[in-house]
Design a protein around this motif. Structure first.
Motif, mmCIF file in Angstrom:
data_model
loop_
_atom_site.group_PDB
_atom_site.id
_atom_site.type_symbol
_atom_site.label_atom_id
_atom_site.label_comp_id
_atom_site.label_asym_id
_atom_site.label_seq_id
_atom_site.Cartn_x
_atom_site.Cartn_y
_atom_site.Cartn_z
ATOM 1 N N GLY A 188 24.577 48.914 37.084
ATOM 2 C CA GLY A 188 24.272 49.759 36.039
ATOM 3 C C GLY A 188 22.392 49.169 35.475
ATOM 4 O O GLY A 188 21.990 48.830 36.252
ATOM 5 N N ALA A 189 22.095 49.739 34.563
ATOM 6 C CA ALA A 189 21.079 49.170 34.190
ATOM 7 C C ALA A 189 20.085 47.929 33.818
ATOM 8 O O ALA A 189 19.604 47.126 34.689
ATOM 9 N N ASP A 190 21.369 47.134 33.292
ATOM 10 C CA ASP A 190 21.462 45.827 32.924
ATOM 11 C C ASP A 190 22.008 44.970 34.294
ATOM 12 O O ASP A 190 21.998 43.934 34.703
ATOM 13 N N GLY A 191 22.247 45.643 35.267
ATOM 14 C CA GLY A 191 22.830 45.234 37.126
ATOM 15 C C GLY A 191 23.722 44.272 36.586
ATOM 16 O O GLY A 191 24.297 43.269 37.574
ATOM 17 N N SER A 192 24.471 44.388 35.466
ATOM 18 C CA SER A 192 26.193 43.318 35.667
ATOM 19 C C SER A 192 27.785 44.155 35.750
ATOM 20 O O SER A 192 26.746 45.406 36.042
ATOM 21 N N PHE A 193 28.395 43.230 36.212
ATOM 22 C CA PHE A 193 29.764 44.013 36.836
ATOM 23 C C PHE A 193 30.343 43.331 36.439
ATOM 24 O O PHE A 193 30.176 41.911 36.842
ATOM 25 N N THR A 194 32.173 43.464 37.123
ATOM 26 C CA THR A 194 33.677 42.780 37.015
ATOM 27 C C THR A 194 33.938 43.312 37.955
ATOM 28 O O THR A 194 34.876 44.901 37.545
ATOM 29 N N LEU A 195 34.817 42.712 38.811
ATOM 30 C CA LEU A 195 35.402 42.821 39.913
ATOM 31 C C LEU A 195 36.562 42.385 39.608
ATOM 32 O O LEU A 195 36.602 41.315 39.011
ATOM 33 N N GLY A 196 38.084 42.435 39.940
ATOM 34 C CA GLY A 196 38.999 42.380 39.957
ATOM 35 C C GLY A 196 40.136 42.100 41.107
ATOM 36 O O GLY A 196 39.747 43.163 42.180
ATOM 37 N N GLY A 197 40.665 41.703 41.473
ATOM 38 C CA GLY A 197 42.112 41.622 42.212
ATOM 39 C C GLY A 197 43.254 41.007 42.308
ATOM 40 O O GLY A 197 43.535 40.525 40.728
ATOM 41 N N THR A 198 44.013 41.282 43.159
ATOM 42 C CA THR A 198 45.122 40.339 42.845
ATOM 43 C C THR A 198 45.380 39.297 43.672
ATOM 44 O O THR A 198 45.040 39.701 44.748
ATOM 45 N N ALA A 199 46.419 38.220 43.485
ATOM 46 C CA ALA A 199 46.730 36.746 44.015
ATOM 47 C C ALA A 199 47.405 36.937 44.635
ATOM 48 O O ALA A 199 48.937 37.408 44.354
ATOM 49 N N ARG A 200 47.595 36.412 45.814
ATOM 50 C CA ARG A 200 48.992 36.881 46.616
ATOM 51 C C ARG A 200 49.380 35.648 47.759
ATOM 52 O O ARG A 200 49.432 34.802 46.102
ATOM 53 N N ALA A 201 49.096 35.266 48.287
ATOM 54 C CA ALA A 201 49.648 34.079 48.817
ATOM 55 C C ALA A 201 49.242 32.777 48.436
ATOM 56 O O ALA A 201 47.847 33.111 48.683
ATOM 57 N N ALA A 202 49.676 31.182 48.501
ATOM 58 C CA ALA A 202 48.695 30.452 47.781
ATOM 59 C C ALA A 202 47.870 30.150 48.974
ATOM 60 O O ALA A 202 48.195 30.113 50.262
ATOM 61 N N GLY A 203 46.868 28.986 47.909
ATOM 62 C CA GLY A 203 46.172 28.584 49.418
ATOM 63 C C GLY A 203 44.637 28.818 48.822
ATOM 64 O O GLY A 203 44.942 30.409 48.007
ATOM 65 N N LEU A 204 44.000 28.976 49.859
ATOM 66 C CA LEU A 204 42.623 28.753 49.618
ATOM 67 C C LEU A 204 42.153 30.334 50.153
ATOM 68 O O LEU A 204 42.186 30.178 51.962
ATOM 69 N N ALA A 205 40.800 31.830 49.936
ATOM 70 C CA ALA A 205 41.027 32.716 50.367
ATOM 71 C C ALA A 205 39.775 32.568 50.714
ATOM 72 O O ALA A 205 39.209 32.298 49.179
ATOM 73 N N ARG A 206 39.098 32.681 51.472
ATOM 74 C CA ARG A 206 37.753 33.363 51.260
ATOM 75 C C ARG A 206 37.434 35.201 51.005
ATOM 76 O O ARG A 206 37.199 36.167 52.027
ATOM 77 N N PHE A 207 36.919 35.851 49.770
ATOM 78 C CA PHE A 207 36.678 37.052 49.840
ATOM 79 C C PHE A 207 35.163 37.413 49.919
ATOM 80 O O PHE A 207 34.871 36.341 49.934
ATOM 81 N N THR A 208 34.931 38.101 50.100
ATOM 82 C CA THR A 208 33.042 38.934 50.023
ATOM 83 C C THR A 208 32.681 39.803 48.953
ATOM 84 O O THR A 208 33.307 40.925 48.961
ATOM 85 N N LEU A 209 31.980 39.582 48.521
ATOM 86 C CA LEU A 209 31.199 40.599 47.714
ATOM 87 C C LEU A 209 30.078 41.156 48.261
ATOM 88 O O LEU A 209 29.080 40.557 48.830
ATOM 89 N N ARG A 210 30.231 41.998 48.248
ATOM 90 C CA ARG A 210 29.131 42.691 48.821
ATOM 91 C C ARG A 210 28.819 43.945 48.183
ATOM 92 O O ARG A 210 28.661 44.804 46.782
ATOM 93 N N LEU A 211 27.031 44.018 48.561
ATOM 94 C CA LEU A 211 26.358 44.940 47.172
ATOM 95 C C LEU A 211 25.318 45.829 47.978
ATOM 96 O O LEU A 211 25.431 45.490 49.235
ATOM 97 N N ARG A 212 25.254 46.931 47.558
ATOM 98 C CA ARG A 212 24.387 48.061 47.854
ATOM 99 C C ARG A 212 23.858 48.486 47.304
ATOM 100 O O ARG A 212 23.825 48.427 46.483
#
Length: 602
Positions: A188-212
């Motif tokens: 939106g105009a202020d540029g703020s956003f919130t995203l989410g998902g569900t945590a699966r297997a235990a451990g450290l995972a690397r997600f990616t935040l993509r801006l278009r």
């Protein structure tokens, strides 16, 4: 000790004042007043001859080139240009390792002007002692704020928040480690956003935040670490009467790996419970949380509630589940556990947000389905169930754990000693499962139980949420000998800073991106903790914004009235001596002539 300047000022002022008074006593008239004024002026010039006024040393302005300083910048007369390591190549600029070195080399500097993005933390640790001028550059286009998700238990929902600059009408997308889109939002105009998902297997995972951008072109891909915790199963007691809610709570606990023991009063004196479900002090010490309905709590009597209250004060978590409108008696039983709320006799509908932004994101959140569930069951377009919650009034000490789409309180807790007591206000939350929203049911109860459960003993040191390769970071929460295994397997011993005290902090400089592991010897053997180091430049826009804001605050502090003054020295004395000599000679001649005239007979 009295300063020499003060002694000289007193003596000179006294002498000049006595001379002026004697002149006025001996004769009246404007000539006498003129001579008295010249006597005082002579005394002032004598003092300035002995102690000339202080003058600033030099008058140069130090131009400090930082990151993104234009290469064509040049120093004007009265300016000296230096370049910090982050600055580009600039003709005529003197390279310095830091700002402190530049100030030591050039003691004649009277003011500082910062060019480019601003000073890194290295140069903002100490005061410059000089006025500083800095104009922040415009915020760059891209990701300017990122709040990564907190450590999340397996099966729970995680969320991240951020803000983009110059991308109104574009999109923010969250991709899983396999590159599949998990969530997406329009910026939106202020540029703020919130995203989410569900945590699966235990451990450290690397997600990616993509801006278009608005044209759907990719602007940036930013790594986002997610740590999914593999904690020991919660040990929970379920107390109440047989009901659909109790049935689905037991199923949820089984699916979530919770060690659940139930004590269900079937009526007529029939108690469906084992020895481990008895509410005594010994059993309560062995569990992490208790789920009890309001009627069972009321029927326990004061003795049973006292035992439960003592267990809460010792660290136990309790969730009181409302099964009907609250009465004065039920509210009083809640207060015995440290839960103070009012009202609760009226019911209101629960407003449910969409499960996911689209069917694709919902499919990922739910994971692979079973063979015996047809594709058309529990689809994205299915209507939401009708739920109700009891409306309660809470105080300032009440912490919300679960809310609906309108912010209404569905569950929340209050602290009592070392433990917490929560209130569950949803009258028929099991209807979520009957309408195909198992995910939401599991999420709500997971958040409620996690908020109050007895804290665990996992090794979880404190590390920055978004460490970058090549930048210093602090690791805290260490209690013994520890080391960090880099992404390439190289071991680096951590040295705990004695000044950190009980915090147990050590400095670490990751040289490469990737997954790093902290190892520490504990009571049960070697303890490990993984964290992700982001590549250099991954947070370029965020770093640029934070650097500009921090430098502007630092510059304002340097310009504060309480800053130390500019280095000074005594000015030349000869102009004041020459003026004193001429004035004293003129005064002597005028006084002598005046006496000669006054001594002649009339």
């Amino acid at each position: 000790m009295i300063a020499p300047e003060t002694i000289a000022a007193v003596l000179i002022a006294a002498g000049a004042l006595v001379a002026a008074v004697l002149l006025l006593i001996r004769r009246q008239g404007w000539q006498a007043w003129l001579l008295a004024a010249l006597s005082l002026a002579s005394g002032l010039l004598l003092y300035l001859t002995l102690f000339p006024p202080r003058l600033p040393i030099g008058g140069e302005t130090l131009l400090v080139a930082t990151a993104e300083t234009p290469a064509g910048v040049r120093a004007e007369p009265g300016e000296r240009l230096v370049a910090l390591p982050e600055a580009p190549t600039i003709a005529g600029a003197e390279r310095v390792p830091d700002l402190a070195t530049a100030l030591r080399r050039h003691g004649q500097i009277q003011r500082i002007r910062i060019l480019g993005r601003g000073l890194p933390p290295r140069d903002r640790d100490a005061d410059a002692g000089l006025p500083v001028e800095f104009a922040p550059m415009p915020v760059p286009r891209g990701l300017v704020r990122l709040e990564p998700p907190a450590d999340t238990p397996a099966g729970a929902v995680f969320a991240l928040a951020g803000q983009a600059s110059g991308l109104e009408g574009g999109a923010a997308e969250l991709l899983d480690p396999a590159g599949r889109r998990v969530d997406g939002r329009t910026i939106g105009a202020d540029g703020s956003f919130t995203l989410g998902g569900t945590a699966r297997a235990a451990g450290l995972a690397r997600f990616t935040l993509r801006l278009r951008g608005r044209d759907r072109a990719i602007v940036s891909d930013t790594p986002v670490p997610l740590r999914t915790l593999a904690e020991q199963p919660f040990r929970v007691l379920l107390i109440g009467a047989p009901s659909p809610e109790a049935k689905y709570l037991r199923r949820w606990a089984e699916d979530s790996g919770i060690d659940l023991q139930s004590r269900l009063d079937a009526g007529g004196g029939v108690d469906l419970a084992g020895d481990r479900a008895r509410l005594n002090a010994a059993n309560l010490r062995d569990v992490d949380a208790v789920i009890i309905d309001d009627q069972a709590l009321l029927a326990m009597g004061s003795g049973g509630r006292s035992t439960l209250a003592q267990a809460v004060a010792g660290g136990l978590g309790v969730v009181v589940r409302m099964t009907g409108p609250a009465t004065a008696a039920t509210r009083e039983s809640w207060r015995a556990l440290g839960l103070s709320v009012e009202a609760g006799s009226d019911i209101a509908p629960v407003v449910l947000p969409p499960l996911a932004p689209d069917a694709e994101a919902l499919a990922f959140q739910r994971g692979p389905g079973s063979d015996d569930v047809p594709e058309g069951v529990n689809a994205f377009d299915d209507p939401a169930p009708d739920l109700g919650h009891w409306m309660v009034r809470t105080g300032a000490d009440f912490v919300t754990a679960v809310t609906d789409a309108d912010g209404a309180v569905l569950a929340g807790w209050q602290q009592r000693g070392q433990g917490r007591t929560a209130l569950w206000t949803v009258a028929n939350s099991f209807a979520l499962i009957l309408n195909g929203q198992d995910d939401r049911y599991q999420q709500w109860w997971s958040e409620a139980i996690s908020a109050v459960a007895r804290p665990g003993g996992l090794f979880r040191p404190e590390v920055p949420p978004l460490p970058l390769a090549g930048e210093r970071m602090a690791i805290c929460g260490l209690t013994g000998a520890a080391q960090v295994l880099g992404a390439d397997g190289t071991a680096n011993t951590l040295v705990i800073d004695p000044a950190a005290g009980a915090k147990g902090c050590a400095a670490y400089w990751p040289s490469a991106e990737g997954s790093h592991t902290i190892e520490q010897s504990g009571r049960g053997g070697k303890q490990t903790y993984d964290f992700l180091v982001l590549p250099r430049g991954a947070l370029k826009a965020i770093t640029a914004r934070e650097t500009g804001e921090a430098t502007a605050r630092w510059a304002a502090e340097q310009n504060a009235p309480n800053m130390r003054g500019v280095p000074e020295r005594r000015g030349p004395a000869w102009p004041y001596f020459l003026a004193w000599l001429l004035l004293s000679g003129a005064l002597w001649f005028a006084e002598r002539r005046w006496r000669t005239v006054s001594d002649q007979p009339g």
